[in-house]
Design a protein around this motif. Structure first.
Motif, PDB file in Angstrom:
ATOM      1  N   VAL A  65       0.835  -1.205   0.000  1.00  0.00           N
ATOM      2  CA  VAL A  65       0.000   0.000   0.000  1.00  0.00           C
ATOM      3  C   VAL A  65       0.869   1.255   0.000  1.00  0.00           C
ATOM      4  N   CYS A  66       1.930   1.266   0.809  1.00  0.00           N
ATOM      5  CA  CYS A  66       2.841   2.422   0.847  1.00  0.00           C
ATOM      6  C   CYS A  66       3.508   2.640  -0.507  1.00  0.00           C
ATOM      7  N   GLU A  67       3.931   1.547  -1.150  1.00  0.00           N
ATOM      8  CA  GLU A  67       4.557   1.687  -2.466  1.00  0.00           C
ATOM      9  C   GLU A  67       3.574   2.230  -3.490  1.00  0.00           C
ATOM     10  N   GLN A  68       2.323   1.746  -3.446  1.00  0.00           N
ATOM     11  CA  GLN A  68       1.303   2.246  -4.375  1.00  0.00           C
ATOM     12  C   GLN A  68       1.042   3.736  -4.131  1.00  0.00           C
ATOM     13  N   LEU A  69       0.988   4.143  -2.860  1.00  0.00           N
ATOM     14  CA  LEU A  69       0.787   5.563  -2.550  1.00  0.00           C
ATOM     15  C   LEU A  69       1.947   6.409  -3.063  1.00  0.00           C
ATOM     16  N   ASN A  70       3.185   5.930  -2.884  1.00  0.00           N
ATOM     17  CA  ASN A  70       4.349   6.653  -3.399  1.00  0.00           C
ATOM     18  C   ASN A  70       4.305   6.766  -4.917  1.00  0.00           C
ATOM     19  N   LEU A  71       3.849   5.723  -5.590  1.00  0.00           N
ATOM     20  CA  LEU A  71       3.755   5.762  -7.052  1.00  0.00           C
ATOM     21  C   LEU A  71       2.678   6.748  -7.523  1.00  0.00           C
ATOM     22  N   ILE A  72       1.610   6.889  -6.742  1.00  0.00           N
ATOM     23  CA  ILE A  72       0.555   7.852  -7.092  1.00  0.00           C
ATOM     24  C   ILE A  72       1.051   9.282  -6.893  1.00  0.00           C
ATOM     25  N   VAL A  73       1.703   9.529  -5.751  1.00  0.00           N
ATOM     26  CA  VAL A  73       2.164  10.878  -5.412  1.00  0.00           C
ATOM     27  C   VAL A  73       3.369  11.286  -6.260  1.00  0.00           C
ATOM     28  N   ASN A  74       4.355  10.409  -6.372  1.00  0.00           N
ATOM     29  CA  ASN A  74       5.580  10.695  -7.131  1.00  0.00           C
ATOM     30  C   ASN A  74       5.534   9.934  -8.446  1.00  0.00           C
ATOM     31  N   LYS A  75       5.175  10.615  -9.498  1.00  0.00           N
ATOM     32  CA  LYS A  75       5.008   9.964 -10.807  1.00  0.00           C
ATOM     33  C   LYS A  75       6.297   9.296 -11.298  1.00  0.00           C
ATOM     34  N   HIS A  76       7.451   9.793 -10.871  1.00  0.00           N
ATOM     35  CA  HIS A  76       8.728   9.253 -11.346  1.00  0.00           C
ATOM     36  C   HIS A  76       9.382   8.330 -10.328  1.00  0.00           C
ATOM     37  N   GLN A  77       8.621   7.887  -9.345  1.00  0.00           N
ATOM     38  CA  GLN A  77       9.127   6.967  -8.322  1.00  0.00           C
ATOM     39  C   GLN A  77       9.496   5.631  -8.962  1.00  0.00           C
ATOM     40  N   ALA A  78      10.624   5.088  -8.596  1.00  0.00           N
ATOM     41  CA  ALA A  78      11.055   3.782  -9.119  1.00  0.00           C
ATOM     42  C   ALA A  78      10.394   2.672  -8.311  1.00  0.00           C
ATOM     43  N   TYR A  79      10.150   1.548  -8.986  1.00  0.00           N
ATOM     44  CA  TYR A  79       9.587   0.382  -8.315  1.00  0.00           C
ATOM     45  C   TYR A  79      10.660  -0.270  -7.446  1.00  0.00           C
ATOM     46  N   SER A  80      10.267  -0.822  -6.316  1.00  0.00           N
ATOM     47  CA  SER A  80      11.223  -1.527  -5.462  1.00  0.00           C
ATOM     48  C   SER A  80      11.611  -2.845  -6.133  1.00  0.00           C
ATOM     49  N   PRO A  81      12.808  -3.347  -5.854  1.00  0.00           N
ATOM     50  CA  PRO A  81      13.227  -4.629  -6.452  1.00  0.00           C
ATOM     51  C   PRO A  81      12.274  -5.774  -6.119  1.00  0.00           C
ATOM     52  N   GLU A  82      11.778  -5.807  -4.875  1.00  0.00           N
ATOM     53  CA  GLU A  82      10.852  -6.871  -4.480  1.00  0.00           C
ATOM     54  C   GLU A  82       9.566  -6.812  -5.290  1.00  0.00           C
ATOM     55  N   PHE A  83       9.069  -5.591  -5.525  1.00  0.00           N
ATOM     56  CA  PHE A  83       7.835  -5.417  -6.282  1.00  0.00           C
ATOM     57  C   PHE A  83       8.053  -5.789  -7.749  1.00  0.00           C
ATOM     58  N   LEU A  84       9.205  -5.439  -8.300  1.00  0.00           N
ATOM     59  CA  LEU A  84       9.509  -5.819  -9.689  1.00  0.00           C
ATOM     60  C   LEU A  84       9.583  -7.338  -9.844  1.00  0.00           C
ATOM     61  N   ILE A  85      10.194  -8.014  -8.887  1.00  0.00           N
ATOM     62  CA  ILE A  85      10.277  -9.476  -8.935  1.00  0.00           C
ATOM     63  C   ILE A  85       8.880 -10.079  -8.823  1.00  0.00           C
ATOM     64  N   PHE A  86       8.079  -9.553  -7.890  1.00  0.00           N
ATOM     65  CA  PHE A  86       6.703 -10.040  -7.745  1.00  0.00           C
ATOM     66  C   PHE A  86       5.923  -9.857  -9.044  1.00  0.00           C
ATOM     67  N   CYS A  87       6.001  -8.672  -9.635  1.00  0.00           N
ATOM     68  CA  CYS A  87       5.266  -8.390 -10.873  1.00  0.00           C
ATOM     69  C   CYS A  87       5.775  -9.254 -12.021  1.00  0.00           C
TER      70      CYS A  87
END
Length: 187
Positions: free
Chosen positions: A14-36
């Motif tokens: 949820v925190c990562e999704q909120l950061n992606l909404i607020v900061n359009k240029h936020q990079a994905y975390s490595p764990e999230f990239l592996i999950f995706c």
């Protein structure tokens, strides 16, 4: 405690999704990239549906492809001790306890023998040979208690001898057992 770990994972998402909404240029975390990447690999249609629904922000298909291409999934690299069973080692962390009991399935796929230049490397050579591979010996696992199935190792080969096959089966079984799987049998 398993519950607090699950809550931590959900809060992290949820925190990562909120950061992606607020900061359009936020990079994905490595764990999230592996999950995706794993999610896309398991079900491309479900990934596309969820991504296009707009319910959560997921990496683009080109980002997923770059992550997959950079993860050294080449059969030649996979033969090295440092990368042997690397993919399934990572996947093991996402499995449930009841999925650890597996059968090892071994199959052969015929290949058109040729060499190719991919990612700055020449690929297509058979295992322990400089000849082009004519078959790929595929090692897969299938869970006894769930529908989980996955490829764990691919060995490109030409004129595979019985002792080489025996040694590779032994190496795969011992590697899977070391990861935490319980290999019930081989088919």
């Amino acid at each position: 405690d398993n519950t607090s770990s699950e809550i931590g994972n959900v809060l992290g998402f949820v925190c990562e999704q909120l950061n992606l909404i607020v900061n359009k240029h936020q990079a994905y975390s490595p764990e999230f990239l592996i999950f995706c990447s794993l999610f896309h690999h398991v079900s491309p249609h479900a990934y596309r549906f969820l991504r296009e629904s707009g319910k959560c922000i997921l990496p683009s298909y080109s980002t997923i492809r770059r992550v997959s291409m950079s993860s050294c999934l080449s059969p030649a690299i996979e033969q090295a001790d440092s990368h042997f069973l690397h993919y399934i080692t990572q996947k093991f962390k996402c499995l449930s306890l009841h999925e650890y009991h597996v059968f090892l399935l071994i199959d052969e796929i015929h290949l058109k023998p040729y060499f190719d230049y991919v990612g700055g490397k020449i690929v297509g050579a058979a295992f322990a040979s400089q000849q082009a591979a004519t078959t790929a010996c595929c090692f897969m696992i299938s869970s006894v208690f769930s529908s989980f199935k996955d490829v764990v190792h691919v060995m490109p080969c030409q004129n595979l001898e019985s002792n080489t096959l025996f040694n590779m089966i032994k190496r795969v079984v011992l590697g899977l057992e070391e990861i935490g799987f319980k290999v019930i049998g081989a088919v």
